[in-house]
Design a protein around this motif. Structure first.
Motif, mmCIF file in Angstrom:
data_model
loop_
_atom_site.group_PDB
_atom_site.id
_atom_site.type_symbol
_atom_site.label_atom_id
_atom_site.label_comp_id
_atom_site.label_asym_id
_atom_site.label_seq_id
_atom_site.Cartn_x
_atom_site.Cartn_y
_atom_site.Cartn_z
ATOM 1 N N ALA A 25 6.971 9.826 5.946
ATOM 2 C CA ALA A 25 5.631 9.736 6.528
ATOM 3 C C ALA A 25 5.489 8.486 7.380
ATOM 4 N N VAL A 228 -1.692 11.596 6.647
ATOM 5 C CA VAL A 228 -0.325 11.588 6.106
ATOM 6 C C VAL A 228 0.244 10.174 5.929
ATOM 7 N N PRO A 229 0.481 9.402 7.008
ATOM 8 C CA PRO A 229 1.055 8.073 6.797
ATOM 9 C C PRO A 229 0.140 7.094 6.061
ATOM 10 N N ALA A 233 0.919 8.669 2.181
ATOM 11 C CA ALA A 233 2.073 7.791 2.019
ATOM 12 C C ALA A 233 1.741 6.505 1.262
#
Length: 310
Positions: A25, A228-229, A233
């Motif tokens: 990610a 996501v990141p 993540a």
């Protein structure tokens, strides 16, 4: 923060999966930032990303309860939120205005060295010989990648911004580790993300103005960065950090630069030089080396001399 702690047991499959998700990610983030940065300025992008991340994490927090942090824990959460979520994101976004994604990823990856040093000094994790050896080998791999992808267009301001990002990243990880001993990982991630978002509020006007002109692809990229990141993540990272030493977990991020190069190859049609592939392999070898555990020495039997009382 200097109380020695016993080394965690070998990570289980869930912890390893959390690390893998985090690395992929975060690698994708470097590529996404490069594209989105054409339409959103560094501060506005950081604010938009953290707004989305805070919203997603807030939804995940519903029904999970709240563990009140102590005054010391609030201070550490503040350091993590301001440093890692706030300053880091703005500096990283700004760096990619001057450097390509691969070079940025490699320069930011001086962070694990700082994490290992800070964790050894402040968290009592020490400096196991395999960890030190792994850091040295993995850093050599990063240097090889840097040599392979160096460009005359590299600007000093971009390098400085990467160093700022690396330092604040390391500070955030080391501040986060003690808090995770008592507070739930999701709560820690959510709180730090909100703190970082509040730090970026001065760019609210710029974000509103730029979103009105940005194409749908860039808006979608910003949302991806937040979901996501950031939300996913950072949560999987916090989960893994509760089960691993900060130094050993930090060195796994040396895998990110080669991943960024591969993703850039696949998504941006950038073919990595052969030396960069070699550097990526060296990075992986360094990570594997850092994971080795020193075998305890067996006690040497003492021969009982005649006439010696038992």
């Amino acid at each position: 923060m200097n109380t020695p702690t016993s080394a965690p047991a070998r990570p289980d499959s869930r912890t390893i999966l959390a690390v893998v998700v985090t690395l992929f990610a975060w690698a994708s983030a470097f590529v996404a930032i490069r594209g989105v940065g054409e339409d959103l300025s560094p501060g506005a992008l950081a604010l938009g990303r953290l707004l989305v991340g805070s919203a997603v994490l807030g939804l995940l927090m519903v029904g999970r309860g709240w563990v009140p942090p102590t005054r010391r824990e609030w201070a550490l959460l503040g350091a993590c939120g301001v440093g890692w979520f706030g300053v880091y994101n703005v500096a990283l976004n700004a760096a990619e205005q001057h450097l390509d994604a691969g070079t940025t990823a490699m320069l930011v990856n001086i962070g694990p060295i700082l994490i290992a040093v800070f964790a050894g000094l402040l968290l009592g994790e020490g400096f196991p010989r395999w960890l030190v050896a792994g850091i040295a080998v993995a850093f050599a791999g990063v240097v090889l990648i840097g040599v392979a992808t160096r460009s005359a267009e590299t600007e000093l301001v971009g390098v400085v911004l990467c160093v700022v990002a690396a330092v604040t990243y390391a500070i955030g990880v080391v501040a986060q580790k003690p808090v995770l001993r008592r507070l739930p990982a999701l709560q820690v991630t959510f709180t730090a993300c909100v703190v970082g978002m509040l730090c970026c509020l001065p760019w609210a006007g710029a974000l509103i103005d730029e979103l009105g002109r940005a194409p749908a692809a860039s808006v979608a990229g910003m949302v991806y960065l937040g979901v996501v990141p950031t939300a996913l993540a950072f949560s999987t990272w916090a989960y893994a950090l509760t089960r691993m030493d900060a130094g050993k977990l930090g060195v796994t991020t040396y895998v990110v630069p080669p991943l960024v190069i591969v993703l850039g190859w696949l998504l941006l049609d950038e073919v990595p030089p052969a030396l960069a592939v070699v550097g990526g392999a060296v990075c992986l070898a360094g990570v594997a080396l850092s994971r080795r555990r020193t075998r305890p020495r067996r006690p040497v039997p003492v021969t009982q001399e005649a006439g010696t009382p038992l």
